[in-house]
Every structure is written in structure tokens, then in C-alpha cells.
Design a protein around this motif. Structure first.
Motif, PDB file in Angstrom:
ATOM      1  N   TYR A 118      55.622  60.916  29.106  1.00 57.01           N
ATOM      2  CA  TYR A 118      55.719  62.378  29.233  1.00 57.01           C
ATOM      3  C   TYR A 118      55.657  62.804  30.705  1.00 57.01           C
ATOM      4  N   GLY A 119      54.834  62.074  31.458  1.00 48.63           N
ATOM      5  CA  GLY A 119      54.701  62.452  32.864  1.00 48.63           C
ATOM      6  C   GLY A 119      54.099  61.342  33.699  1.00 48.63           C
ATOM      7  N   PHE A 120      54.178  61.564  35.010  1.00 52.27           N
ATOM      8  CA  PHE A 120      53.578  60.640  35.973  1.00 52.27           C
ATOM      9  C   PHE A 120      52.654  61.430  36.895  1.00 52.27           C
ATOM     10  N   THR A 121      51.528  60.815  37.227  1.00 58.04           N
ATOM     11  CA  THR A 121      50.737  61.315  38.350  1.00 58.04           C
ATOM     12  C   THR A 121      50.739  60.188  39.369  1.00 58.04           C
ATOM     13  N   ILE A 122      51.385  60.444  40.494  1.00 59.95           N
ATOM     14  CA  ILE A 122      51.598  59.373  41.472  1.00 59.95           C
ATOM     15  C   ILE A 122      50.642  59.576  42.660  1.00 59.95           C
ATOM     16  N   HIS A 123      49.840  58.558  42.885  1.00 58.48           N
ATOM     17  CA  HIS A 123      48.829  58.630  43.949  1.00 58.48           C
ATOM     18  C   HIS A 123      49.427  58.093  45.247  1.00 58.48           C
ATOM     19  N   ILE A 124      49.587  59.000  46.205  1.00 57.82           N
ATOM     20  CA  ILE A 124      50.108  58.607  47.516  1.00 57.82           C
ATOM     21  C   ILE A 124      49.234  59.271  48.574  1.00 57.82           C
ATOM     22  N   ASP A 125      48.684  58.482  49.460  1.00 59.27           N
ATOM     23  CA  ASP A 125      47.988  59.063  50.613  1.00 59.27           C
ATOM     24  C   ASP A 125      47.779  57.996  51.681  1.00 59.27           C
ATOM     25  N   THR A 126      47.177  58.422  52.787  1.00 58.70           N
ATOM     26  CA  THR A 126      47.041  57.499  53.921  1.00 58.70           C
ATOM     27  C   THR A 126      45.885  56.514  53.754  1.00 58.70           C
ATOM     28  N   SER A 127      45.170  56.609  52.632  1.00 57.20           N
ATOM     29  CA  SER A 127      44.090  55.632  52.396  1.00 57.20           C
ATOM     30  C   SER A 127      44.676  54.297  51.928  1.00 57.20           C
ATOM     31  N   GLN A 128      45.994  54.287  51.691  1.00 54.95           N
ATOM     32  CA  GLN A 128      46.632  53.067  51.174  1.00 54.95           C
ATOM     33  C   GLN A 128      47.382  52.350  52.304  1.00 54.95           C
ATOM     34  N   LYS A 129      47.343  51.041  52.222  1.00 46.51           N
ATOM     35  CA  LYS A 129      48.179  50.300  53.184  1.00 46.51           C
ATOM     36  C   LYS A 129      49.382  49.802  52.400  1.00 46.51           C
ATOM     37  N   ARG A 130      50.452  50.608  52.409  1.00 50.89           N
ATOM     38  CA  ARG A 130      51.637  50.268  51.624  1.00 50.89           C
ATOM     39  C   ARG A 130      52.542  49.353  52.433  1.00 50.89           C
ATOM     40  N   PHE A 196      37.246  63.149  48.742  1.00 50.58           N
ATOM     41  CA  PHE A 196      36.714  61.791  48.928  1.00 50.58           C
ATOM     42  C   PHE A 196      35.182  61.756  48.813  1.00 50.58           C
ATOM     43  N   ARG A 197      34.691  60.711  48.149  1.00 53.24           N
ATOM     44  CA  ARG A 197      33.254  60.456  48.093  1.00 53.24           C
ATOM     45  C   ARG A 197      33.009  59.004  48.486  1.00 53.24           C
ATOM     46  N   SER A 198      31.894  58.762  49.156  1.00 53.07           N
ATOM     47  CA  SER A 198      31.540  57.378  49.469  1.00 53.07           C
ATOM     48  C   SER A 198      30.027  57.257  49.383  1.00 53.07           C
ATOM     49  N   PRO A 199      29.507  56.025  49.381  1.00 53.04           N
ATOM     50  CA  PRO A 199      28.054  55.873  49.291  1.00 53.04           C
ATOM     51  C   PRO A 199      27.322  56.575  50.421  1.00 53.04           C
ATOM     52  N   GLU A 200      28.060  56.955  51.459  1.00 58.12           N
ATOM     53  CA  GLU A 200      27.396  57.649  52.566  1.00 58.12           C
ATOM     54  C   GLU A 200      26.701  58.931  52.111  1.00 58.12           C
ATOM     55  N   ILE A 201      27.218  59.510  50.999  1.00 55.25           N
ATOM     56  CA  ILE A 201      26.582  60.741  50.532  1.00 55.25           C
ATOM     57  C   ILE A 201      25.193  60.453  49.985  1.00 55.25           C
ATOM     58  N   ASP A 222      31.462  50.672  50.585  1.00 53.31           N
ATOM     59  CA  ASP A 222      31.161  51.606  51.664  1.00 53.31           C
ATOM     60  C   ASP A 222      32.331  51.589  52.637  1.00 53.31           C
ATOM     61  N   THR A 223      32.688  52.741  53.145  1.00 51.18           N
ATOM     62  CA  THR A 223      33.846  52.813  54.024  1.00 51.18           C
ATOM     63  C   THR A 223      33.665  53.981  54.981  1.00 51.18           C
ATOM     64  N   ASP A 224      34.228  53.846  56.160  1.00 46.96           N
ATOM     65  CA  ASP A 224      34.154  54.995  57.070  1.00 46.96           C
ATOM     66  C   ASP A 224      35.480  55.761  57.086  1.00 46.96           C
ATOM     67  N   TRP A 225      36.385  55.421  56.141  1.00 43.75           N
ATOM     68  CA  TRP A 225      37.690  56.095  56.132  1.00 43.75           C
ATOM     69  C   TRP A 225      37.533  57.607  56.010  1.00 43.75           C
ATOM     70  N   GLY A 226      36.571  58.013  55.196  1.00 42.89           N
ATOM     71  CA  GLY A 226      36.463  59.440  54.876  1.00 42.89           C
ATOM     72  C   GLY A 226      35.672  60.264  55.851  1.00 42.89           C
ATOM     73  N   GLY A 227      34.988  59.628  56.816  1.00 43.66           N
ATOM     74  CA  GLY A 227      34.129  60.405  57.694  1.00 43.66           C
ATOM     75  C   GLY A 227      32.812  60.710  57.000  1.00 43.66           C
ATOM     76  N   SER A 228      32.003  61.563  57.626  1.00 42.82           N
ATOM     77  CA  SER A 228      30.637  61.712  57.145  1.00 42.82           C
ATOM     78  C   SER A 228      30.407  62.992  56.346  1.00 42.82           C
ATOM     79  N   HIS A 229      31.311  63.943  56.437  1.00 45.28           N
ATOM     80  CA  HIS A 229      31.077  65.235  55.794  1.00 45.28           C
ATOM     81  C   HIS A 229      31.431  65.155  54.308  1.00 45.28           C
ATOM     82  N   THR A 230      30.594  65.716  53.444  1.00 40.12           N
ATOM     83  CA  THR A 230      30.907  65.746  52.014  1.00 40.12           C
ATOM     84  C   THR A 230      31.756  66.981  51.728  1.00 40.12           C
TER      85      THR A 230
END
Ligand code: SF4
Length: 404
Positions: A118-130, A196-201, A222-230
Motif C-alpha cells: 500500500y505504501g512505503f516509508t523510506i528512511h533517508i538521512d545523513t546518519s547513513q553511510k550509503r 534523535f535520542r542517544s544514551p547521552e540523555i 552511544d554516539t556523538d552523531w546527534g550532539g548533546s541537546h535533547t
């Protein structure tokens, strides 16, 4: 910006037993690794088709829903994905494939369409190394998004959504993505921004399972991709309004700990000739959900491209019952008078959605999405898909306790 007030929007009537969406994971395997993915790549891999059917039977017994999101892992690496889509369709759900798109080509798409996708939800963003993608910003990735939207449009009759994880580092790119979506409202039906959420929160909390303290980083990478702000929904709203000052949400899901938190925030705009005529009112969304449930027995989550192209009809009928919808109708009239050529052109309904995953109250309560749509099956029970790894690893959900 005026603070967002949840009481001005329609609280979607979705609940634990009767929801717009359910979430099925036939595999944990994936052909990409995205920062912020909450599924362990060292998971057990593919379930057998019989195991997946057993999960579907659990849904059938416990929960109504309009759609079945097929996720993972990436469901397109699941060997029996075409059979699975067919089974889901035959069991009465709209099959929605949640994928990074990497394994999607026109041949597979046509097979999936034949099977009833019926549909697609396609995940594309810069967090991926394509592989072979050199884009470094979210807006440079719009060409890739367009590639998939055009592929779906070519095959036809398939709902097209994109989601992107948004972090501190990419939030300034939301206006560009919102404007891009506006330019392609005929083939891009939904944009979803997942904060984005990470264990840093976890900075102010200790985590416990069955009385024992645990290191949450062992469960969530754990990753620093998202930065520190929630990031919160209001942060994304401010960015959307930079591109589209008319932006107005119509519906939401609140949090389990804070009724005013906007865990799912939905806005639907009507776009004609790339011009925005306005946004659906909360009353109109209430009417859509109520009538759909009366007629079909489930709440609406995804609409097909034909319905999405009925923005003019929505403005007309909505205008009959609600003053806020009438303003869209009058803008439509004005637009048509100024551009007589647009009289025969469709107006498209495009959704903008913000998802604000778990955050913690200072007293340690976890603010989850109240009436989570992305509920999945684990050991015959319905559980939050975003926290499945806790069950896999500890057999129980993790408790949060403020540090002394
Ligand atoms: S509770 Fe988790 S799985 Fe459910 S909708 Fe919210 S983020 Fe998604």
C-alpha cells in the motif's frame, strides 16, 4: 514563537487495542547501519515465515489497525518479503514497507505492488553511510529522495513517505526539506522528522533492571552523531515555520508521563501548483478519523495517492462544516481566479509529522508515546518497538532513577 498548546489540537483517538498502525519486524538484518538505530545489528536475523505469521496472529487477536508497518532491520532483505506483503494484505491490513530503499528496484517494486503493497516509508538521512552516495547534507540527499518518489509514482498507486532522523547537527536543514517536499507534493505524500535520542540523555539518571544497576550504553549504541541537546517537537516546529510560516498542526499523541508533551505531532497541508493553501483544522481531522472508523472499523493512518490528490474536495467539504477549513476553500477560489489554468489541476494533501521519542521527567518517569502506534510483538505480547532491545537483553524494560 507562541508556545505549542496540545489542547488546541485534536488528540488522535488511537489506543493500545485500536490504532492507526502496528509494527512488524520479520528480520533484524539490515544492509545499512544508521546512527541512532535502536535495533542491535547482531540480532538473530530473519524469522521464519511461520514465526512472522504467529506475530500477525497476535496482532489479529489483540489489536485493530489500519496499517501494518513492515520494519526491522530492513524488510527488503527478508527473503520472503513479497509473500509476507501478500499475507498481510489478505489478513486485512494495508502493508507499509519501512525501508532504507537500498534494495529497492523497479522489478521488486512491481512484485510488491502485485502482492498488495500500500505504501512505503523510506528512511533517508545523513546518519547513513550509503555506498556510492556522496551527499553530505540532508538537502543534498533530496535528489535521492526524489529518485525513490519518482520510482513509486512511475509504478503508481503507492503512498510515498520519507522519514529522517533529525539531530542537533541537522535540524537547521528542516526548512530546506520542507520546501523540497512542497515542490513535490504530487508524489511526496508525507515527511516525518524523528528526533534523535542517544544514551547521552541519560546523564542525570541511573538505570536499573530487577534492582541491578546497568550501563545503558551496552544496550543502545552511544554516539556523538546527534550532539548533546535533547531535541523536542517545538524545536522542529520552529524550523518548519522558517520554511512555511502558515504551518499549523492539527493532531497529536501526548506522552505517558506528560499530557502536554507532543510525542506525535501531525500537520496536513493542501498544496496546489506548489502553493500552500492552508492546513487541515483539528475539527476536520476529528471528522476524518471518526467517519473512517465508523465506516471501516479502524482509524486512518495512510491514504492512497488518489485520496491524497483530493485536496480540493477536502477544502470544499471541510469548509461546509468548519470555519478554519473554509479559509482553505477561499484561498483555493482566489488561486483559481488568479490562475484559471489550475481549475483542472489537483490539489494535494501532504502530511508533515514530528516524532519525539522517549524523554525523562526529572522524577525518573519515562515519557513514552501514549498509545504507541509502533507497537510490536515480543513473546506473544505487544511492546514498544523502540525498546525491544531491553527485553532481548534483560527480559524486562529498564527503569530510570534520578541520580542522588
Ligand atoms: S513509544 Fe517508541 S516505538 Fe512507540 S511510537 Fe514512540 S518512539 Fe515509536
Amino acid at each position: 514563537m507562541k508556545p505549542l498548546n496540545h489542547l488546541e489540537y485534536y488528540r488522535l483517538p488511537w489506543n493500545y487495542a485500536d490504532n492507526g498502525i502496528s509494527w512488524l519486524e520479520p528480520t533484524t538484518d539490515c544492509n545499512l547501519r544508521c546512527e541512532g538505530c535502536y535495533r542491535d545489528p547482531r540480532g538473530p536475523g530473519h524469522k521464519t515465515l511461520d514465526e512472522v505469521k504467529a506475530d500477525l496472529e497476535v496482532f489479529k487477536k489483540l489489536r485493530k489497525s489500519d496499517c501494518m508497518s513492515i520494519a526491522g532491520g530492513d524488510p527488503l532483505v527478508y527473503p520472503q518479503i513479497v509473500d509476507l506483503v501478500k499475507i498481510i494484505k489478505e489478513m486485512g491490513w494495508k502493508p507499509i514497507v519501512n525501508t532504507n530503499g537500498l534494495a529497492l528496484d523497479e522489478t521488486l517494486l512491481r512484485d510488491l505492488k502485485k502482492a498488495g503493497v500500500y505504501g512505503f516509508t523510506i528512511h533517508i538521512d545523513t546518519s547513513q553511510k550509503r555506498p556510492k552516495v556522496t551527499a553530505e547534507t540532508e538537502n543534498q540527499l533530496n535528489d535521492l529522495r526524489l529518485h525513490y518518489a519518482q520510482m513509486l509514482a512511475k509504478v503508481g498507486g503507492i503512498a510515498c513517505s520519507f522519514n529522517a532522523t533529525i539531530s542537533d547537527k541537522t535540524i537547521d536543514e528542516i526548512p530546506g526539506m520542507v520546501s523540497w517536499a512542497q515542490q513535490h507534493a504530487d508524489i511526496v505524500h508525507t515527511m516525518v522528522f524523528i528526533l534523535f535520542r542517544s544514551p547521552e540523555i541519560s546523564g542525570d539518571f541511573d538505570f536499573f533492571v530487577e534492582g541491578e544497576i546497568i550501563a545503558i550504553e551496552d544496550t543502545y549504541k552511544d554516539t556523538d552523531w546527534g550532539g548533546s541537546h535533547t531535541l523536542m517537537a517545538a524545536d522542529a516546529v520552529a524550523k518548519i515555520r522558517q520554511a512555511d510560516p502558515q504551518y499549523k498542526p492539527c493532531a497529536y499523541l501526548n506522552g505517558t508521563a506528560d499530557p502536554s508533551s507532543l510525542k506525535w505531532l501531525l500537520a496536513n497541508r493542501v498544496v496546489l501548483n506548489r502553493d500552500i493553501l492552508g492546513y487541515f483544522s483539528p475539527k476536520f481531522m476529528e471528522l476524518i478519523q471518526t467517519v473512517t472508523h465508523l465506516l471501516s472499523g479502524t482509524y486512518l493512518a495512510y491514504a492512497d495517492p488518489k485520496s491524497i490528490a483530493r485536496g480540493k474536495m477536502a477544502a470544499f467539504f471541510g469548509g461546509l462544516v468548519d470555519r478554519k477549513m473554509r479559509s482553505i476553500f477561499f484561498k483555493l477560489l482566489g488561486h483559481t481566479i488568479r490562475n484559471p489554468g489550475s481549475i483542472l489541476k489537483p490539489a494535494y494533501i501532504q502530511s508533515l509529522m514530528i516524532i519525539q521519542p522517549v524523554n525523562f521527567e526529572t522524577d525518573g518517569r519515562q515519557d513514552m508515546c501514549d498509545c504507541c502506534p509502533d507497537i510490536t510483538v515480543h513473546d506473544g505480547k505487544l511492546v514498544w518497538s523502540c525498546r525491544l532491545e531491553e527485553l532481548n537483553k534483560y527480559g524486562a524494560f529498564v527503569q530510570t532513577v534520578p541520580k542522588k
